[in-house]
Design a protein around this motif. Structure first.
Motif, PDB file in Angstrom:
ATOM      1  N   ILE A   1       5.395 -11.959  -3.016  1.00 26.71           N
ATOM      2  CA  ILE A   1       4.343 -10.985  -3.637  1.00 26.71           C
ATOM      3  C   ILE A   1       3.325 -10.689  -2.574  1.00 26.71           C
ATOM      4  N   GLY A   2       2.810 -11.560  -1.821  1.00 26.12           N
ATOM      5  CA  GLY A   2       1.745 -11.266  -0.839  1.00 26.12           C
ATOM      6  C   GLY A   2       2.402 -10.063   0.274  1.00 26.12           C
ATOM      7  N   VAL A   3       3.445 -10.223   0.752  1.00 22.00           N
ATOM      8  CA  VAL A   3       4.220  -9.265   1.645  1.00 22.00           C
ATOM      9  C   VAL A   3       4.463  -8.137   0.887  1.00 22.00           C
ATOM     10  N   THR A   4       4.965  -7.794   0.073  1.00 25.18           N
ATOM     11  CA  THR A   4       5.445  -6.758  -0.796  1.00 25.18           C
ATOM     12  C   THR A   4       4.219  -5.783  -1.268  1.00 25.18           C
ATOM     13  N   ASN A   5       2.946  -6.747  -1.465  1.00 26.59           N
ATOM     14  CA  ASN A   5       1.683  -6.071  -2.078  1.00 26.59           C
ATOM     15  C   ASN A   5       1.260  -4.940  -0.820  1.00 26.59           C
ATOM     16  N   ILE A   6       1.739  -4.991   0.157  1.00 25.97           N
ATOM     17  CA  ILE A   6       1.104  -4.406   1.376  1.00 25.97           C
ATOM     18  C   ILE A   6       1.778  -2.771   1.012  1.00 25.97           C
ATOM     19  N   ILE A   7       2.747  -2.825   0.147  1.00 20.98           N
ATOM     20  CA  ILE A   7       3.256  -1.218  -0.222  1.00 20.98           C
ATOM     21  C   ILE A   7       2.390  -0.893  -1.321  1.00 20.98           C
ATOM     22  N   PRO A   8       1.450   0.223  -1.208  1.00 20.13           N
ATOM     23  CA  PRO A   8       0.832   0.630  -2.499  1.00 20.13           C
ATOM     24  C   PRO A   8       1.406   0.969  -3.587  1.00 20.13           C
TER      25      PRO A   8
ATOM     26  N   VAL B   1      -1.510   9.341  -4.384  1.00 18.46           N
ATOM     27  CA  VAL B   1      -0.917   8.320  -3.836  1.00 18.46           C
ATOM     28  C   VAL B   1       0.354   8.017  -4.360  1.00 18.46           C
ATOM     29  N   LEU B   2       0.759   8.482  -5.526  1.00 18.71           N
ATOM     30  CA  LEU B   2       1.899   8.214  -6.138  1.00 18.71           C
ATOM     31  C   LEU B   2       2.986   9.317  -5.110  1.00 18.71           C
ATOM     32  N   VAL B   3       2.659  10.521  -5.028  1.00 13.85           N
ATOM     33  CA  VAL B   3       3.475  11.397  -4.270  1.00 13.85           C
ATOM     34  C   VAL B   3       3.634  10.928  -2.847  1.00 13.85           C
ATOM     35  N   ALA B   4       2.395  10.485  -2.140  1.00 11.83           N
ATOM     36  CA  ALA B   4       2.788  10.075  -0.742  1.00 11.83           C
ATOM     37  C   ALA B   4       3.773   8.757  -0.710  1.00 11.83           C
ATOM     38  N   ILE B   5       3.457   7.881  -1.579  1.00 11.03           N
ATOM     39  CA  ILE B   5       4.407   6.909  -1.356  1.00 11.03           C
ATOM     40  C   ILE B   5       6.033   7.223  -1.642  1.00 11.03           C
ATOM     41  N   VAL B   6       6.266   8.221  -2.723  1.00 10.99           N
ATOM     42  CA  VAL B   6       7.704   8.520  -2.826  1.00 10.99           C
ATOM     43  C   VAL B   6       8.145   9.430  -1.856  1.00 10.99           C
TER      44      VAL B   6
ATOM     45  N   LEU C   1      11.680   9.551   3.156  1.00  8.71           N
ATOM     46  CA  LEU C   1      11.667   9.822   4.725  1.00  8.71           C
ATOM     47  C   LEU C   1      11.985   8.999   5.456  1.00  8.71           C
ATOM     48  N   PHE C   2      11.133   7.903   5.356  1.00  7.32           N
ATOM     49  CA  PHE C   2      10.974   6.889   6.558  1.00  7.32           C
ATOM     50  C   PHE C   2      11.052   5.557   5.916  1.00  7.32           C
ATOM     51  N   GLY C   3      11.559   5.188   4.811  1.00  3.77           N
ATOM     52  CA  GLY C   3      11.577   3.799   3.994  1.00  3.77           C
ATOM     53  C   GLY C   3      10.469   3.087   3.802  1.00  3.77           C
ATOM     54  N   VAL C   4      10.490   1.857   4.081  1.00  7.58           N
ATOM     55  CA  VAL C   4       9.406   0.883   3.778  1.00  7.58           C
ATOM     56  C   VAL C   4       8.144   1.348   4.675  1.00  7.58           C
ATOM     57  N   ALA C   5       8.331   1.645   5.771  1.00  8.87           N
ATOM     58  CA  ALA C   5       7.247   2.057   6.778  1.00  8.87           C
ATOM     59  C   ALA C   5       6.601   3.278   6.534  1.00  8.87           C
ATOM     60  N   GLY C   6       7.391   4.339   5.678  1.00 11.64           N
ATOM     61  CA  GLY C   6       6.670   5.509   5.094  1.00 11.64           C
ATOM     62  C   GLY C   6       6.180   5.235   3.892  1.00 11.64           C
TER      63      GLY C   6
ATOM     64  N   VAL D   1       0.444   6.870   2.506  1.00  5.71           N
ATOM     65  CA  VAL D   1      -0.801   6.977   1.851  1.00  5.71           C
ATOM     66  C   VAL D   1      -2.053   7.686   2.991  1.00  5.71           C
ATOM     67  N   PRO D   2      -2.026   6.707   4.144  1.00  5.16           N
ATOM     68  CA  PRO D   2      -3.171   7.217   4.850  1.00  5.16           C
ATOM     69  C   PRO D   2      -2.744   8.574   5.741  1.00  5.16           C
TER      70      PRO D   2
END
Length: 388
Positions: free
Chosen positions: A264-271, A328-333, A338-343, A348-349
């Motif tokens: 949960i802590g690691v995956t929470n990095i993904i907004p 934020v939702l558009v940026a995440i999707v 395009l770039f997987g988890v790193a994307g 968002v930033p």
């Protein structure tokens, strides 16, 4: 006097540049597979330095803190700050490896060893539930069998792969060399940060007009604030969520506390999607162990996500991005596609920087046209009244 004709004047050079860029873009699209392979190989060679830059970028904030606050009156303040930060990071990693990693490994081993028992318990629980509630669903048995087959195949795959880990000595050695190279390069980048900034600024001022260069540097400073604020805040937020998850799991008597809290802590990095991405496999695991614990865990994650989204996250992250929920939702999707988890993490930033540039551009254009965002003319400034 007759004017001399210059074939390569500024307009001709601009047109030629546009044509060449168009040709290169067409060639790149025509050979996209080969180009992607070449780019991947090139990035693979540069990966230690890319990782080193990422490490240096993340550690620059605490290094600057020690340089300004702790060692500000010492001669070797930069070197001492870098040494202090790396020693603290090393100590933190040692503590995590000594305390958390063994418990996570024990949880995984126990889960794999007891897979058969958990599946039988799940089968018994579903059977009792259907009998108590007089449920009749022809596809229920097939779904349960498919679920059992899935976890059985996963367990057998893990069991067959684990003995082969020892055969990857060369890959591990290469990874260790890359990690050492990344650490060394990050130290050099941190120690030579000021000299590198001067060189880049000198190059920009030499190539471009001073006003354009100042504008670019201003954008870079604002972008850096967005990235640093978002990434550092998200890391702190994820640590807090992981610790809260562990405490609540202990209170609610949910098994495999170290494993679930780390996930949960690691995956929470993904907004936005992070808590749910970590919760889905966790709930599936708990369904086999204790279905009611899975229900408690699911409710706990929903409450934790609301707490993080409405209180903890905004307090820590502040308003660094300036994006509404839809963007934020558009940026995440888009970033994830395009770039997987790193994307998903950096989308968002990156989108916040693009949004900032577009907002500044629109504001500048509106000011030139002397209209407000609603399209109405701006009122002229009233002249100062003279004292009678």
């Amino acid at each position: 006097m007759k004017k001399k004709f210059h074939f390569f004047d500024s307009k001709a050079l601009a047109n030629l540049t546009i044509v060449l860029v168009g040709i290169l873009f067409y060639v790149a699209l025509s050979n996209l597979g080969a180009l992607r392979e070449k780019v991947s190989g090139f990035l693979g060679i540069l990966s230690p330095f890319i990782i080193g830059f990422a490490v240096a970028y993340l550690l620059n904030t605490p290094t600057a803190f020690f340089e300004r606050k702790v060692y500000k009156n010492l001669r070797w303040k930069r070197g001492l700050s870098i040494l202090t930060v790396y020693l603290l990071v090393f100590a933190l990693l040692v503590v995590l490896i000594a305390l958390v990693v063994p418990q996570v490994i024990d949880s995984i081993v126990a889960l794999v060893n007891n897979m058969g028992t958990y599946l039988n318990n799940l089968n018994t629980w579903v059977t009792e539930l259907t009998e108590d509630w007089e449920l009749e669903w022809e596809g229920l048995d097939n779904l349960l069998l498919s679920y059992q087959d899935l976890w059985s195949s996963l367990a057998s795959t893990v069991s067959s792969v684990l003995p082969q880990v020892l055969n990857y000595g060369i890959a591990v050695g290469s990874g260790i060399i890359s990690a050492i190279t990344a650490v060394i390069s990050s130290v050099y980048m941190l120690s030579g940060k000021k000299a590198l900034k001067k060189q880049v600024k000198a190059l920009l001022f030499a190539l471009f007009p001073a006003d354009k260069t100042e504008h670019v540097l201003h954008i870079c400073r604002r972008s850096n604030q967005i990235f640093i604020g978002f990434i550092n805040g998200k890391i702190i937020d994820s640590v807090i969520i992981g610790v809260l998850c562990a405490i609540l799991c202990v209170i609610l008597r949910i098994p495999y506390v170290p494993l679930l809290s780390v996930v949960i802590g690691v995956t929470n990095i993904i907004p936005f999607f992070g808590p749910f991405i970590g919760a889905i496999p966790s709930v599936l695991i708990l369904l086999m162990v204790n279905p009611w614990a899975a229900v408690r865990f699911g409710i706990m994650i929903l409450a934790l996500q609301q707490l993080d989204g409405n209180l903890i996250g905004p307090k820590i992250l502040g308003n660094y991005t300036g994006l509404s929920a839809i963007w934020v939702l558009v940026a995440i999707v888009v970033g994830g596609g395009l770039f997987g988890v790193a994307g998903m993490i950096l989308g968002v930033p990156v989108f916040a920087v693009i949004y900032m540039l577009m907002r500044d551009f629109v504001a500048q254009r509106l000011e030139k046209k002397n209209i407000d965002p609603e399209g109405c003319p701006l009122k002229p400034a009233e002249p100062p009244q003279e004292n009678e």
